[in-house]
Design a protein around this motif. Sequence first.
Motif, PDB file in Angstrom:
ATOM      1  N   TYR A   3       0.848  -1.185   0.000  1.00 27.36           N
ATOM      2  CA  TYR A   3       0.000   0.000   0.000  1.00 27.36           C
ATOM      3  C   TYR A   3       0.888   1.241   0.000  1.00 27.36           C
ATOM      4  O   TYR A   3       2.087   1.164   0.271  1.00 27.36           O
ATOM      5  N   ARG A  16      -4.721   5.129   3.189  1.00 26.05           N
ATOM      6  CA  ARG A  16      -3.962   4.114   2.475  1.00 26.05           C
ATOM      7  C   ARG A  16      -4.642   3.735   1.171  1.00 26.05           C
ATOM      8  O   ARG A  16      -5.853   3.587   1.115  1.00 26.05           O
ATOM      9  N   TYR A  18      -4.409   0.719  -1.550  1.00 28.93           N
ATOM     10  CA  TYR A  18      -3.882  -0.644  -1.624  1.00 28.93           C
ATOM     11  C   TYR A  18      -3.605  -1.078  -3.061  1.00 28.93           C
ATOM     12  O   TYR A  18      -4.245  -0.603  -4.000  1.00 28.93           O
TER      13      TYR A  18
END
Length: 54
Positions: A3, A16, A18
């Motif tokens: 990530y 985040r 991914y």
Amino acid sequence: MFYQEVLCFSCKKIFRVYEGSLQYKQAKERKSSFFCCEDCSHKIRIEAILNFFR
């Protein structure tokens, strides 16, 4: 799972992204692009839909 942490341009929070998502690919290719988190993205989308029908 890999990530990257990116900054939301709307709420200024770090979130985040991914591996396997479109935003992850964009973050890897261009570092200076604007990103928004899932919550802000939803709010912007709803606001655009409501303003379209006015």
